[in-house]
Design a protein around this motif. Sequence first.
Motif, short mmCIF file in Angstrom:
data_model
loop_
_atom_site.label_atom_id
_atom_site.label_comp_id
_atom_site.label_asym_id
_atom_site.label_seq_id
_atom_site.Cartn_x
_atom_site.Cartn_y
_atom_site.Cartn_z
N UNK A 1 125.94 107.05 58.23
CA UNK A 1 125.51 105.43 58.28
C UNK A 1 125.50 104.85 56.66
N UNK A 2 124.97 106.01 55.76
CA UNK A 2 124.97 105.27 54.45
C UNK A 2 126.73 105.26 53.81
N UNK A 3 127.29 106.28 54.38
CA UNK A 3 128.80 106.19 54.09
C UNK A 3 129.60 104.95 54.60
N UNK A 4 129.10 104.75 55.84
CA UNK A 4 129.76 103.32 56.43
C UNK A 4 129.22 102.09 55.79
N UNK A 5 128.17 102.21 55.40
CA UNK A 5 127.40 100.86 54.68
C UNK A 5 128.23 100.78 53.39
N UNK A 6 128.22 101.89 52.55
CA UNK A 6 129.04 101.65 51.46
C UNK A 6 130.47 101.47 51.64
N UNK A 7 131.31 101.87 52.62
CA UNK A 7 132.61 101.51 52.89
C UNK A 7 132.77 100.18 53.19
N UNK A 8 131.79 99.50 53.83
CA UNK A 8 131.93 98.10 54.29
C UNK A 8 131.47 97.45 53.05
N UNK A 9 130.70 97.63 51.97
CA UNK A 9 130.41 96.88 50.97
C UNK A 9 131.51 96.98 50.01
N UNK A 10 132.34 98.36 49.84
CA UNK A 10 133.44 98.36 48.92
C UNK A 10 134.73 97.43 49.54
N UNK B 1 144.86 95.65 57.19
CA UNK B 1 143.79 96.49 57.25
C UNK B 1 142.80 95.80 58.15
N UNK B 2 142.60 94.67 58.46
CA UNK B 2 141.84 93.84 59.41
C UNK B 2 142.06 94.65 60.76
N UNK B 3 143.35 94.86 60.97
CA UNK B 3 143.81 95.38 62.39
C UNK B 3 143.21 96.68 62.84
N UNK B 4 142.68 97.35 61.83
CA UNK B 4 141.90 98.59 62.00
C UNK B 4 140.48 98.54 61.79
N UNK B 5 139.84 97.54 61.75
CA UNK B 5 138.42 97.32 61.36
C UNK B 5 137.69 97.73 62.50
N UNK B 6 138.17 97.82 63.92
CA UNK B 6 137.41 98.31 65.09
C UNK B 6 137.89 99.50 65.57
N UNK B 7 138.82 100.00 64.78
CA UNK B 7 139.57 101.24 65.58
C UNK B 7 138.71 102.41 65.21
N UNK B 8 138.79 103.25 66.38
CA UNK B 8 137.92 104.65 66.21
C UNK B 8 138.45 105.44 65.08
N UNK B 9 137.73 106.31 64.54
CA UNK B 9 138.10 106.91 63.37
C UNK B 9 139.56 107.90 63.57
N UNK B 10 139.49 108.64 64.80
CA UNK B 10 140.77 109.44 65.25
C UNK B 10 141.92 108.55 65.32
N UNK B 11 141.88 107.18 65.43
CA UNK B 11 143.07 106.49 65.73
C UNK B 11 143.55 105.77 64.52
N UNK B 12 142.86 105.82 63.54
CA UNK B 12 142.78 105.04 62.10
C UNK B 12 144.33 106.07 61.53
N UNK B 13 145.04 105.06 60.70
CA UNK B 13 146.09 105.72 59.97
C UNK B 13 145.57 106.56 58.93
#
Length: 88
Positions: free
Chosen positions: A15-24, A54-66
Amino acid sequence: MEQRPLDNEEKVRMNDFIDDRKAQRDKLLDALNVAKIYFSKDLEKRIEQFVEWDEAFSTTEEDDLPSVDVWWQKERELRAAIKYEIGI
């Protein structure tokens, strides 16, 4: 292969990683919005295309991300276009 559930420490770290990624990402998008003020319409369009991609992948599951390499290539292309426009 079935994955084991995350323990509490792993959940906090994730969750910390996700929050940091969103902030960045928010910082990047803010900077790109400012950049659109200063650069040509062509570069503004390229910035908008990058953001849309970039926004096209904002709700994509990790396994489906480029792959990260694909994202870095897109970012390098945009950075090169900015450098070209300012003559670097």
